[in-house]
Scaffold this active site. Sequence first.
Site, PDB file in Angstrom:
ATOM      1  N   ASP A  37       2.938  -3.231  27.008  1.00 35.99           N
ATOM      2  CA  ASP A  37       1.715  -2.635  26.083  1.00 35.99           C
ATOM      3  C   ASP A  37       2.307  -1.824  24.934  1.00 35.99           C
ATOM      4  O   ASP A  37       3.353  -1.507  24.790  1.00 35.99           O
ATOM      5  CB  ASP A  37       0.777  -1.914  26.787  1.00 35.99           C
ATOM      6  CG  ASP A  37      -0.600  -1.595  26.464  1.00 35.99           C
ATOM      7  OD1 ASP A  37      -1.602  -2.449  27.084  1.00 35.99           O
ATOM      8  OD2 ASP A  37      -0.940  -1.288  25.149  1.00 35.99           O
ATOM      9  N   ASP A  60       5.146  -5.417  21.299  1.00 37.40           N
ATOM     10  CA  ASP A  60       4.132  -5.932  20.734  1.00 37.40           C
ATOM     11  C   ASP A  60       4.195  -7.549  20.882  1.00 37.40           C
ATOM     12  O   ASP A  60       5.152  -8.427  20.428  1.00 37.40           O
ATOM     13  CB  ASP A  60       4.644  -6.089  18.921  1.00 37.40           C
ATOM     14  CG  ASP A  60       3.874  -6.533  18.084  1.00 37.40           C
ATOM     15  OD1 ASP A  60       2.774  -7.238  18.485  1.00 37.40           O
ATOM     16  OD2 ASP A  60       4.003  -6.485  16.536  1.00 37.40           O
ATOM     17  N   VAL A  61       3.051  -7.839  21.489  1.00 37.84           N
ATOM     18  CA  VAL A  61       3.328  -9.217  22.048  1.00 37.84           C
ATOM     19  C   VAL A  61       3.285 -10.459  20.796  1.00 37.84           C
ATOM     20  O   VAL A  61       3.497 -11.418  21.228  1.00 37.84           O
ATOM     21  CB  VAL A  61       1.793  -9.675  22.585  1.00 37.84           C
ATOM     22  CG1 VAL A  61       1.780  -8.918  24.043  1.00 37.84           C
ATOM     23  CG2 VAL A  61       0.519  -9.618  21.884  1.00 37.84           C
ATOM     24  N   TYR A 152     -12.633 -14.615  16.961  1.00 35.61           N
ATOM     25  CA  TYR A 152     -12.043 -14.349  18.358  1.00 35.61           C
ATOM     26  C   TYR A 152     -12.232 -15.700  19.301  1.00 35.61           C
ATOM     27  O   TYR A 152     -11.221 -16.357  20.113  1.00 35.61           O
ATOM     28  CB  TYR A 152     -13.143 -13.385  19.192  1.00 35.61           C
ATOM     29  CG  TYR A 152     -12.782 -13.009  20.366  1.00 35.61           C
ATOM     30  CD1 TYR A 152     -11.790 -12.224  21.009  1.00 35.61           C
ATOM     31  CD2 TYR A 152     -13.637 -13.534  21.357  1.00 35.61           C
ATOM     32  CE1 TYR A 152     -11.545 -11.736  22.288  1.00 35.61           C
ATOM     33  CE2 TYR A 152     -13.296 -12.848  22.985  1.00 35.61           C
ATOM     34  CZ  TYR A 152     -12.423 -12.267  23.073  1.00 35.61           C
ATOM     35  OH  TYR A 152     -11.947 -11.961  24.404  1.00 35.61           O
ATOM     36  N   LYS A 156      -9.511 -17.901  21.448  1.00 36.61           N
ATOM     37  CA  LYS A 156      -9.595 -18.140  22.887  1.00 36.61           C
ATOM     38  C   LYS A 156      -9.712 -19.565  23.151  1.00 36.61           C
ATOM     39  O   LYS A 156      -9.258 -20.060  24.420  1.00 36.61           O
ATOM     40  CB  LYS A 156     -10.636 -17.579  23.385  1.00 36.61           C
ATOM     41  CG  LYS A 156     -10.718 -15.838  23.470  1.00 36.61           C
ATOM     42  CD  LYS A 156      -9.328 -15.574  24.062  1.00 36.61           C
ATOM     43  CE  LYS A 156      -8.987 -13.737  24.422  1.00 36.61           C
ATOM     44  NZ  LYS A 156      -8.105 -13.410  25.118  1.00 36.61           N
ATOM     45  N   VAL A 185     -16.923  -7.982  30.511  1.00 39.40           N
ATOM     46  CA  VAL A 185     -16.201  -6.881  31.150  1.00 39.40           C
ATOM     47  C   VAL A 185     -16.296  -5.389  30.622  1.00 39.40           C
ATOM     48  O   VAL A 185     -16.128  -5.331  29.302  1.00 39.40           O
ATOM     49  CB  VAL A 185     -14.737  -7.345  31.466  1.00 39.40           C
ATOM     50  CG1 VAL A 185     -13.978  -6.409  32.215  1.00 39.40           C
ATOM     51  CG2 VAL A 185     -14.852  -8.851  31.648  1.00 39.40           C
ATOM     52  N   THR A 187     -14.538  -2.963  29.471  1.00 39.68           N
ATOM     53  CA  THR A 187     -13.414  -2.412  29.284  1.00 39.68           C
ATOM     54  C   THR A 187     -13.463  -1.577  27.865  1.00 39.68           C
ATOM     55  O   THR A 187     -14.489  -1.680  27.168  1.00 39.68           O
ATOM     56  CB  THR A 187     -12.184  -3.449  28.835  1.00 39.68           C
ATOM     57  OG1 THR A 187     -12.666  -4.409  27.681  1.00 39.68           O
ATOM     58  CG2 THR A 187     -12.234  -4.547  29.995  1.00 39.68           C
ATOM     59  N   THR A 190     -14.790  -3.814  25.011  1.00 37.40           N
ATOM     60  CA  THR A 190     -16.268  -4.174  24.927  1.00 37.40           C
ATOM     61  C   THR A 190     -17.157  -3.194  24.837  1.00 37.40           C
ATOM     62  O   THR A 190     -18.344  -3.305  24.706  1.00 37.40           O
ATOM     63  CB  THR A 190     -16.578  -5.071  26.175  1.00 37.40           C
ATOM     64  OG1 THR A 190     -16.391  -4.624  27.109  1.00 37.40           O
ATOM     65  CG2 THR A 190     -15.545  -6.426  25.975  1.00 37.40           C
TER      66      THR A 190
END
Length: 251
Positions: A37, A60-61, A152, A156, A185, A187, A190
């Site tokens: 993360d 950093d993905v 977004y 996805k 969800v 989180t 959201t």
Amino acid sequence: MGRLEGKLGLVTGAASGIGRATARVFAGEGARLWLADLDADAGEALAEELGGGAVFRRLDVSSEADWSALAGEVEARDGGLQVLVNSAGVMLSGRLEDVSLDDYMRVIRVNQVGTFLAMRAVIPLMRKAGGGSIVNLSSAMGLEGRAGVSTYAASKFAVRGMTKSVALELAEEGIRANAIFPGGVDTPMTRPMQVTERPADDPFLASIPMARIADPEEVARVALFLASDDSSYVTGADLVVDGGMLAGPWP
């Protein structure tokens, strides 16, 4: 014996939300874990909480260099890897004409490019382990369009397509790839939505037959199924976790 006993997993976005819930569920089922993360403080705290040899690395993905370094470290220490959960993600709302290219690319780099880089980095490690399971977090917005989330949704939808293609490419090697499609969800990404009874004036919650959004652990339990040998004949699948939102018109 836990359902992931003897398996080594890597979870991105592990410091919060679905990623953190997944790490906790996996550790409880016997998995050894690498946690990744950008939030180093929260990630280190989670690794300490889980114990069992859990290792956190700031990642950093969207960085190819970060993924190369992490994959090399996993290989040097553990040889191979059996499970990858791509949970890291960012969300941007707004009409398409109001979204800047920089904002669009930020979402694409994390959600889409990050998933691509993660899979590419771990596939050789899964081959060394003799097989594995890739679990990608898409979204209900990766199955249908919705006004105000074009950026977004684009990222996805791409995750869904990549997952299916990788599943076909690697099926004969014993490496499975599946995608989870959560609806709402509870989180940090959201909130301020909460897991509550459906208020009459909330159009989003009004679209969910189960009248609430999910707890992150409810999604993590689906990831557990896909990571475990219970799903040994499941690859290229779309698992929707949305309280019935996409099942049909409601009410």
